[in-house]
Design a protein around this motif. Structure first.
Motif, PDB file in Angstrom:
ATOM      1  N   MET A   1       0.699  -1.239  -0.154  1.00 51.60           N
ATOM      2  CA  MET A   1      -0.017  -0.021  -0.007  1.00 51.60           C
ATOM      3  C   MET A   1       0.945   1.249  -0.061  1.00 51.60           C
ATOM      4  O   MET A   1       1.962   1.298   0.826  1.00 51.60           O
ATOM      5  N   ASP A   2       0.553   2.075  -0.960  1.00 51.02           N
ATOM      6  CA  ASP A   2       1.446   3.305  -1.029  1.00 51.02           C
ATOM      7  C   ASP A   2       0.974   4.609  -0.329  1.00 51.02           C
ATOM      8  O   ASP A   2       1.596   5.601  -0.088  1.00 51.02           O
ATOM      9  N   GLY A   3       0.017   4.283   0.515  1.00 48.72           N
ATOM     10  CA  GLY A   3      -0.458   5.459   1.361  1.00 48.72           C
ATOM     11  C   GLY A   3      -1.569   6.419   0.770  1.00 48.72           C
ATOM     12  O   GLY A   3      -2.233   7.265   1.510  1.00 48.72           O
ATOM     13  N   ALA A   4      -1.854   6.191  -0.452  1.00 51.13           N
ATOM     14  CA  ALA A   4      -2.355   7.409  -1.418  1.00 51.13           C
ATOM     15  C   ALA A   4      -3.970   7.324  -0.728  1.00 51.13           C
ATOM     16  O   ALA A   4      -4.646   8.393  -0.768  1.00 51.13           O
ATOM     17  N   GLU A   5      -4.471   6.065  -0.259  1.00 47.75           N
ATOM     18  CA  GLU A   5      -5.965   5.998   0.165  1.00 47.75           C
ATOM     19  C   GLU A   5      -6.263   6.553   1.440  1.00 47.75           C
ATOM     20  O   GLU A   5      -7.386   6.815   1.794  1.00 47.75           O
ATOM     21  N   LEU A   6      -4.984   7.035   2.225  1.00 47.95           N
ATOM     22  CA  LEU A   6      -5.201   7.956   3.541  1.00 47.95           C
ATOM     23  C   LEU A   6      -5.291   9.245   3.163  1.00 47.95           C
ATOM     24  O   LEU A   6      -5.635   9.985   4.205  1.00 47.95           O
ATOM     25  N   ARG A   7      -4.708   9.814   1.959  1.00 43.89           N
ATOM     26  CA  ARG A   7      -4.809  11.510   1.971  1.00 43.89           C
ATOM     27  C   ARG A   7      -6.009  11.877   2.057  1.00 43.89           C
ATOM     28  O   ARG A   7      -7.103  11.740   1.678  1.00 43.89           O
ATOM     29  N   GLY A   8      -6.103  12.796   3.030  1.00 44.03           N
ATOM     30  CA  GLY A   8      -7.249  13.540   3.485  1.00 44.03           C
ATOM     31  C   GLY A   8      -8.170  12.909   4.374  1.00 44.03           C
ATOM     32  O   GLY A   8      -9.145  13.572   4.744  1.00 44.03           O
ATOM     33  N   LYS A   9      -7.771  11.833   4.853  1.00 46.13           N
ATOM     34  CA  LYS A   9      -8.695  10.972   5.957  1.00 46.13           C
ATOM     35  C   LYS A   9      -8.528  11.436   7.196  1.00 46.13           C
ATOM     36  O   LYS A   9      -7.220  11.549   7.370  1.00 46.13           O
ATOM     37  N   LYS A  10      -9.522  11.207   8.022  1.00 50.50           N
ATOM     38  CA  LYS A  10      -9.336  11.565   9.459  1.00 50.50           C
ATOM     39  C   LYS A  10      -8.819  10.219  10.242  1.00 50.50           C
ATOM     40  O   LYS A  10      -9.588   9.467  10.197  1.00 50.50           O
ATOM     41  N   VAL A  11      -7.635  10.111  10.680  1.00 52.74           N
ATOM     42  CA  VAL A  11      -7.117   9.035  11.403  1.00 52.74           C
ATOM     43  C   VAL A  11      -6.886   9.338  12.977  1.00 52.74           C
ATOM     44  O   VAL A  11      -6.183  10.252  13.125  1.00 52.74           O
ATOM     45  N   LEU A  12      -7.626   8.660  13.706  1.00 57.09           N
ATOM     46  CA  LEU A  12      -7.422   8.972  15.072  1.00 57.09           C
ATOM     47  C   LEU A  12      -6.481   7.709  15.709  1.00 57.09           C
ATOM     48  O   LEU A  12      -6.863   6.620  15.438  1.00 57.09           O
ATOM     49  N   ILE A  13      -5.447   8.224  16.608  1.00 54.81           N
ATOM     50  CA  ILE A  13      -4.578   7.466  16.995  1.00 54.81           C
ATOM     51  C   ILE A  13      -4.613   7.160  18.615  1.00 54.81           C
ATOM     52  O   ILE A  13      -3.888   8.410  18.955  1.00 54.81           O
TER      53      ILE A  13
END
Length: 313
Positions: free
Chosen positions: A1-13
């Protein structure tokens, strides 16, 4: 996975200021995600630009509800928890509350975000009960991780939430780790700085464990958030075992200092963390380890030297 699917997504850690959490915040920031870094106490760690810090006690149900309502995450990576076996003996109720009730508060609050995908990071040390036998977990920590898994999968079944579970092995890398690789690296640097002569005690040279760079583990968690199958437990391991003797030899080859090491224990054989049928689960999603073991050790040693005010060997 190149990470493009995460662009602009809200990720809570959650657990963002911990060993894995710091690497996770960095990874998701660089992937272009909108990162909500959850910590229990303010000002414990600076994440730099690109991460919004949220102070929340995950053992407080109302605080957790407010957090989820404010962030409205697309993805949740739950790293927070108590992970010390000795501490679980001294305060078992706190460990159970933190590792079980906090997950329930989080998942219950996420019922208001039905499209959110959540990865709960468990442990290979969880207790697996045997049918028909009285439960005999080896320690309260093991029990807490077994219950954490049970309630997570039950919540998914009861309420249709998208929940994946990850079970990492021995994670290594730069940062505040208490693992054997980091402890030995600190001993090496102490010898470099002060000529420390007390020997570092290790068990048998032939004792082996599966070690995985924490950055590879974070990529695995990202892969699960986007592509993982809800209700599945994914082992997050390298599939390659390294002996304590190999670790010591590699680290000692990276310094000119005299570093005494004492071997006290007998060999215990392989860890057995990387069964091929388990490894295939993540491989099928396109993930595989990328960072060589020796590189991980060099990065640990370099980080300790920097933290101790020395940048060269």
């Amino acid at each position: 996975m190149d990470g493009a699917e995460l662009r602009g997504k809200k990720v809570l850690i959650t657990g963002a200021s911990g060993f894995t959490g710091r690497h996770a915040v960095s990874y998701f920031r660089e992937a272009g995600a909108v990162v909500a870094a959850v910590v229990r106490r303010p000002d414990v760690y600076s994440f730099g630009k690109g991460a919004q810090v949220h102070v929340c006690d995950l053992n407080d149900k109302q605080q957790v509800r407010h957090l989820i309502g404010e962030v409205q995450p697309d993805y949740v990576l739950h790293l927070a928890g108590k992970n010390s076996v000795p501490d679980s003996w001294s305060d078992p109720l706190l460990v159970l509350e933190t590792n079980v009730m906090a997950v329930l508060y989080l998942l219950d609050a996420l019922r208001n975000c039905p499209t959110a995908r959540t990865v709960i990071v468990g442990s290979r040390l969880k207790y697996t009960p045997e049918p028909g036998r009285i439960p005999q977990p080896p320690h309260p920590y093991s029990l807490s991780k077994a219950l954490e898994e049970m309630v997570s999968l039950s919540w998914m079944s009861l309420f249709g939430q998208q929940i994946m579970l990850a079970e990492p092995g021995n994670l290594i890398g730069a940062g505040p780790s208490t693992g054997i690789c980091s402890l030995l690296a600190r001993h090496v640097v102490a010898c470099e700085q002060a000529g420390k002569t007390e020997a570092f005690r290790l068990s048998g040279r032939d004792n082996t464990r599966d070690f995985l760079d924490v950055r590879d583990a974070v990529r695995a968690y990202a892969t699960l958030l986007v592509h993982g199958s809800s209700g599945t437990v994914y082992p997050v391991v390298s599939g390659v075992e390294h002996s304590l003797g190999e670790i010591a030899d590699l680290l000692l080859s990276m310094t000119e200092a005299e570093v005494p090491v004492r071997w006290d224990g007998a060999s215990s054989g392989p860890d057995g963390s990387g069964k091929q049928e388990e490894l295939s689960l993540l491989r099928k999603l396109g993930w595989q380890p990328m960072i060589p073991f020796a590189t991980s050790l060099q990065d640990i040693l370099s980080d300790v030297r920097v933290q101790q005010g020395r940048t060269t060997s």
